[in-house]
Design a protein around this motif. Structure first.
Motif, PDB file in Angstrom:
ATOM      1  N   ARG A 222      41.760  51.257  39.774  1.00 39.50           N
ATOM      2  CA  ARG A 222      42.401  50.223  40.561  1.00 39.50           C
ATOM      3  C   ARG A 222      43.256  50.882  41.631  1.00 39.50           C
ATOM      4  NH1 ARG A 222      39.137  48.216  38.079  1.00 39.50           N
ATOM      5  NH2 ARG A 222      39.131  46.307  36.822  1.00 39.50           N
ATOM      6  N   PRO A 223      43.176  50.409  42.879  1.00 43.06           N
ATOM      7  CA  PRO A 223      42.316  49.311  43.345  1.00 43.06           C
ATOM      8  C   PRO A 223      40.843  49.700  43.308  1.00 43.06           C
ATOM      9  CG  PRO A 223      43.325  50.408  45.199  1.00 43.06           C
ATOM     10  CD  PRO A 223      43.966  51.006  43.979  1.00 43.06           C
ATOM     11  N   ARG A 224      39.982  48.680  43.289  1.00 44.15           N
ATOM     12  CA  ARG A 224      38.548  48.930  43.210  1.00 44.15           C
ATOM     13  C   ARG A 224      38.081  49.681  44.457  1.00 44.15           C
ATOM     14  NH1 ARG A 224      38.794  43.537  41.228  1.00 44.15           N
ATOM     15  NH2 ARG A 224      38.101  43.388  39.054  1.00 44.15           N
ATOM     16  N   ARG A 225      37.169  50.631  44.235  1.00 43.19           N
ATOM     17  CA  ARG A 225      36.579  51.392  45.343  1.00 43.19           C
ATOM     18  C   ARG A 225      35.057  51.329  45.207  1.00 43.19           C
ATOM     19  NH1 ARG A 225      38.960  57.235  46.032  1.00 43.19           N
ATOM     20  NH2 ARG A 225      37.618  57.027  47.855  1.00 43.19           N
ATOM     21  N   ARG A 226      34.470  50.402  45.950  1.00 42.54           N
ATOM     22  CA  ARG A 226      33.037  50.166  45.826  1.00 42.54           C
ATOM     23  C   ARG A 226      32.200  51.398  46.165  1.00 42.54           C
ATOM     24  NH1 ARG A 226      28.760  47.945  48.931  1.00 42.54           N
ATOM     25  NH2 ARG A 226      27.290  46.762  47.634  1.00 42.54           N
ATOM     26  N   PRO A 227      32.491  52.142  47.262  1.00 44.28           N
ATOM     27  CA  PRO A 227      31.685  53.343  47.559  1.00 44.28           C
ATOM     28  C   PRO A 227      31.708  54.351  46.417  1.00 44.28           C
ATOM     29  CG  PRO A 227      33.028  52.730  49.453  1.00 44.28           C
ATOM     30  CD  PRO A 227      33.522  51.903  48.312  1.00 44.28           C
ATOM     31  N   LEU A 228      32.864  54.500  45.787  1.00 44.67           N
ATOM     32  CA  LEU A 228      32.978  55.460  44.693  1.00 44.67           C
ATOM     33  C   LEU A 228      32.142  55.014  43.497  1.00 44.67           C
ATOM     34  CD1 LEU A 228      34.555  58.085  44.616  1.00 44.67           C
ATOM     35  CD2 LEU A 228      36.366  56.899  43.362  1.00 44.67           C
ATOM     36  N   ARG A 229      32.155  53.722  43.227  1.00 47.47           N
ATOM     37  CA  ARG A 229      31.352  53.199  42.134  1.00 47.47           C
ATOM     38  C   ARG A 229      29.862  53.416  42.388  1.00 47.47           C
ATOM     39  NH1 ARG A 229      33.973  47.317  40.451  1.00 47.47           N
ATOM     40  NH2 ARG A 229      35.892  48.123  39.497  1.00 47.47           N
TER      41      ARG A 229
ATOM     42  N   GLY B 135      32.239  59.452  33.920  1.00 46.46           N
ATOM     43  CA  GLY B 135      32.613  59.326  35.325  1.00 46.46           C
ATOM     44  C   GLY B 135      32.398  57.917  35.846  1.00 46.46           C
ATOM     45  N   VAL B 136      31.288  57.295  35.443  1.00 51.94           N
ATOM     46  CA  VAL B 136      31.015  55.917  35.857  1.00 51.94           C
ATOM     47  C   VAL B 136      32.084  54.975  35.320  1.00 51.94           C
ATOM     48  CG1 VAL B 136      29.412  53.980  35.643  1.00 51.94           C
ATOM     49  CG2 VAL B 136      28.538  56.281  36.082  1.00 51.94           C
ATOM     50  N   VAL B 137      32.420  55.140  34.044  1.00 55.42           N
ATOM     51  CA  VAL B 137      33.442  54.291  33.434  1.00 55.42           C
ATOM     52  C   VAL B 137      34.783  54.472  34.144  1.00 55.42           C
ATOM     53  CG1 VAL B 137      34.765  53.870  31.324  1.00 55.42           C
ATOM     54  CG2 VAL B 137      32.301  54.246  31.196  1.00 55.42           C
TER      55      VAL B 137
ATOM     56  N   PHE C  66      29.808  62.298  45.141  1.00 55.99           N
ATOM     57  CA  PHE C  66      30.730  61.571  44.269  1.00 55.99           C
ATOM     58  C   PHE C  66      32.036  62.341  44.125  1.00 55.99           C
ATOM     59  CE2 PHE C  66      31.674  60.569  39.571  1.00 55.99           C
ATOM     60  CZ  PHE C  66      32.559  59.559  39.910  1.00 55.99           C
ATOM     61  N   TRP C  67      31.935  63.642  43.869  1.00 59.19           N
ATOM     62  CA  TRP C  67      33.141  64.449  43.702  1.00 59.19           C
ATOM     63  C   TRP C  67      33.986  64.464  44.977  1.00 59.19           C
ATOM     64  CZ3 TRP C  67      33.524  69.901  45.539  1.00 59.19           C
ATOM     65  CH2 TRP C  67      34.797  70.439  45.252  1.00 59.19           C
TER      66      TRP C  67
ATOM     67  N   GLU D 232      39.078  61.643  48.646  1.00 64.36           N
ATOM     68  CA  GLU D 232      39.305  61.011  49.939  1.00 64.36           C
ATOM     69  C   GLU D 232      39.664  59.538  49.762  1.00 64.36           C
ATOM     70  OE1 GLU D 232      35.991  63.327  52.675  1.00 64.36           O
ATOM     71  OE2 GLU D 232      35.545  61.362  51.831  1.00 64.36           O
ATOM     72  N   PRO D 233      40.337  58.959  50.753  1.00 64.99           N
ATOM     73  CA  PRO D 233      40.501  57.510  50.777  1.00 64.99           C
ATOM     74  C   PRO D 233      39.228  56.857  51.301  1.00 64.99           C
ATOM     75  CG  PRO D 233      41.520  58.463  52.703  1.00 64.99           C
ATOM     76  CD  PRO D 233      41.025  59.631  51.868  1.00 64.99           C
TER      77      PRO D 233
END
Length: 315
Positions: A95-102, A87-89, A149-150, A155-156
């Motif tokens: 893309r595009p990068r989503r910092r909150p998701l990371r 999931g982390v990988v 995380f899920w 969501e956007p």
């Protein structure tokens, strides 16, 4: 509230959402297998940590079924870790990068080794009931991170907007807080009861009758708050998602309460105790779902559904 399925295009590859959901399910299953370890008195099946014995990292035939059960639970942790790392990988490659998701993916991932260390501490302290309780509560924290995380994969990253009046969002937070308190006191009840995980394990010296009554009183408080929230959401014509989440929470509390009373009256049979542990996870997830349903994130270009109850709320 908008249907989260409409936001699938903003979550990246569907694989990410599936991995995040698998992390939630896996963490719940780990709680179930951990309960099986305790209820079968296999808590010291592997008497040391991180090895199973002083000479071996795996269970040996001399250790019998208890060693198999305890070591099997340890192996499941590695399987869950593989899912979480995937999931982390996936979150990092999106893309595009989503910092909150990371950040949420990393938080859920770090919870696994942290939980494993607490589990090791339970073994090294010979199943100290307070540490065993901490082990369970750490699982609840990891489940919360995995759930967040899920849900964020669906969501956007647009700003969150309330779907209910502010007082009801506050009540949802209170419900989640009381749920957490019920879980904490539940570990104290467990620590005073007979299912210690090993015949020689100590108990917490709390009076089982008294602490069980405190736990029951807190469950009744939680039930009353959940009923009040459900009626309040109906009164303000809250979105269907919020009402559905509140209704599922009520069902989860009632089901869990029924199991709790039956297990208490029947002398704590292991199958019911195990069901009660899994029920705790479901109640916790239901409380988190209610909290999540009180806000939403709409992507740009999707019109907001009129919600007069928000505009007219005066408190």
């Amino acid at each position: 509230m908008a249907d989260v399925s409409r936001f699938g295009e903003f979550s990246g590859k569907p694989t990410l959402s599936r991995l995040a959901l698998a992390s939630v399910v896996g963490n719940v299953l780990i709680v179930g297998t951990g309960g099986a370890v305790r209820l079968t008195k296999s808590g010291l099946g592997c008497p040391t940590w991180p090895r199973c014995t002083d000479e071996s990292y795996v269970a040996t035939s001399e250790m019998g079924v208890h060693g198999v059960i305890e070591f099997g639970n340890r192996l499941l942790t590695f399987a869950l870790a593989a899912v979480v790392i995937a999931g982390v990988v996936a979150a990092w490659r999106q893309r595009p990068r989503r910092r909150p998701l990371r950040l949420l993916a990393v938080a859920a991932a770090f919870g696994i080794p942290a939980q494993a260390m607490v589990g090791g501490l339970t073994v090294l302290t010979n199943l100290n009931p307070w540490v065993v309780g901490l082990h369970f509560l750490a699982s609840m924290a990891v489940i919360a991170a995995a759930f967040a995380f899920w849900r964020r994969t669906l969501e956007p990253d647009d700003p969150a907007r309330p779907t209910v009046p502010t007082p009801l969002r506050g009540l949802a937070w209170v419900v989640a807080g009381v749920t957490a308190a019920v879980l904490v006191v539940g570990t104290w009840v467990t620590g005073s009861g007979p299912h210690s995980g090993d015949a020689g394990a100590a108990r917490n010296d709390l009076d089982p009758e008294t602490i069980s009554q405190v736990h029951a009183d807190m469950v009744f408080l939680l039930l009353g708050l959940a009923i009040a929230l459900w009626f309040a959401l109906r009164a303000v014509r809250a979105p269907a998602g919020a009402l559905r989440a509140a209704g599922l929470l009520l069902l989860a509390i009632l089901g869990q309460g029924l199991i709790g009373f039956v297990q208490y009256l029947t002398g704590l049979p292991v199958l019911l105790v195990g069901a009660h542990m899994l029920g705790s996870c479901l109640v916790w997830l239901a409380a988190l779902a209610v909290l999540w349903s009180t806000r939403e994130r709409r992507p740009a270009g999707i019109a907001e559904t009129p919600q007069p109850h928000l505009a007219t709320a005066s408190v």
